[in-house]
Design an enzyme around this catalytic site. Structure first.
Site, PDB file in Angstrom:
ATOM      1  N   SER A 147       0.835  -1.193   0.000  1.00 44.67           N
ATOM      2  CA  SER A 147       0.000   0.000   0.000  1.00 44.67           C
ATOM      3  C   SER A 147       0.869   1.242   0.000  1.00 44.67           C
ATOM      4  O   SER A 147       1.936   1.268   0.623  1.00 44.67           O
ATOM      5  CB  SER A 147      -0.898   0.013   1.245  1.00 44.67           C
ATOM      6  N   TYR A 162      -1.144  -0.481  10.494  1.00 42.52           N
ATOM      7  CA  TYR A 162      -1.207  -0.866   9.084  1.00 42.52           C
ATOM      8  C   TYR A 162      -0.066  -0.230   8.299  1.00 42.52           C
ATOM      9  O   TYR A 162       0.616  -0.900   7.517  1.00 42.52           O
ATOM     10  CB  TYR A 162      -2.553  -0.442   8.499  1.00 42.52           C
TER      11      TYR A 162
END
Length: 238
Positions: A147, A162
């Site tokens: 990501s 995350y």
């Protein structure tokens, strides 16, 4: 591609399921994995209903015992692995409105540890297993689904567990790239903000759009890149 075996982790829904579907359409022998047997079986049944072929297998990449059992089964069943898509991941902070997004002062170290178990160590365990096989065969494609939230070049605030885990995935990608042999490619791919259970309904990209870049990395030609971070086949800054 009929003799090539592709493993997709976290593939019972969302991007993983779409990647598994697309690989099956290209003729790969697809092993579709997930943590819950019922969900994995349901996903495979959906592909079979569309005339595709995939094999279900329970796998929790955060648990060494589960990974070891899966590895033994794969070696007995196939004896080779050509493609590994490390898609399994969690967002341990959950979905919260932007201004309320959990920041680094509130998210516990234990939450970060949970993210690492799946997002980082899961990819590490799986790649450490498949890479020697790929090196020996002289062919392999490893895609670590990452990501832009983990890119240091554009690090924002919120969701630290995350973000930090995806930054570590980039390090895992680079390290294994340097261990990869001839015609073995190891790359990280950002699918973008995708409308999945993790991405939420307000995300800007469809599942198909998100999966396309991962398929690109999983099916790279022999002269394709390795050791990079990409979205839609275009390089991104780490």
């Amino acid at each position: 591609m009929g003799d090539r075996v592709a493993i997709v982790t976290g593939a019972n829904r969302g991007i993983g399921l779409e990647v598994a579907s697309q690989l099956a359409q290209r003729g790969y022998q697809v092993v579709l994995t997930g943590r819950r047997a019922a969900a994995v079986d349901e996903a495979v049944d959906a592909l079979v209903a569309r005339g595709l072929t995939a094999v279900p297998s329970v796998l929790d990449v955060s648990k060494p015992v589960s990974v070891a059992a899966f590895e033994r089964w794969c070696e007995e069943t196939y004896g080779r692995i050509d493609v590994l898509v490390n898609n399994a991941a969690i967002l341990p902070e959950g979905h919260v409105a932007g201004s309320e997004a959990p920041n680094t002062l509130r998210v516990t170290a234990e939450t970060v540890q949970r993210a690492f178990q799946t997002n980082v160590l899961g990819a590490y365990r799986m790649t450490q297993w498949v890479l020697p096989k790929m090196n020996g065969a002289g062919y392999g494609r490893v895609v670590n689904v990452s990501s832009a939230m983990g890119a240091l070049s554009d690090m924002g605030e919120g969701y630290p567990a995350y973000r930090i885990s995806k930054t570590a995935v980039h390090a895992v990608t680079k390290l294994f790239h340097h261990e990869a042999g001839s015609n073995v490619k190891v790359n990280a791919v950002c699918p973008g903000w995708v409308r999945t259970e993790m991405g939420g309904e307000n995300a800007t990209r469809s599942v198909g759009e998100g999966a396309a870049g991962i398929l690109w990395g999983a099916t790279l030609p022999d002269d394709g890149p390795s050791g990079g971070f990409f979205r839609d086949g275009e390089p991104l800054d780490w």
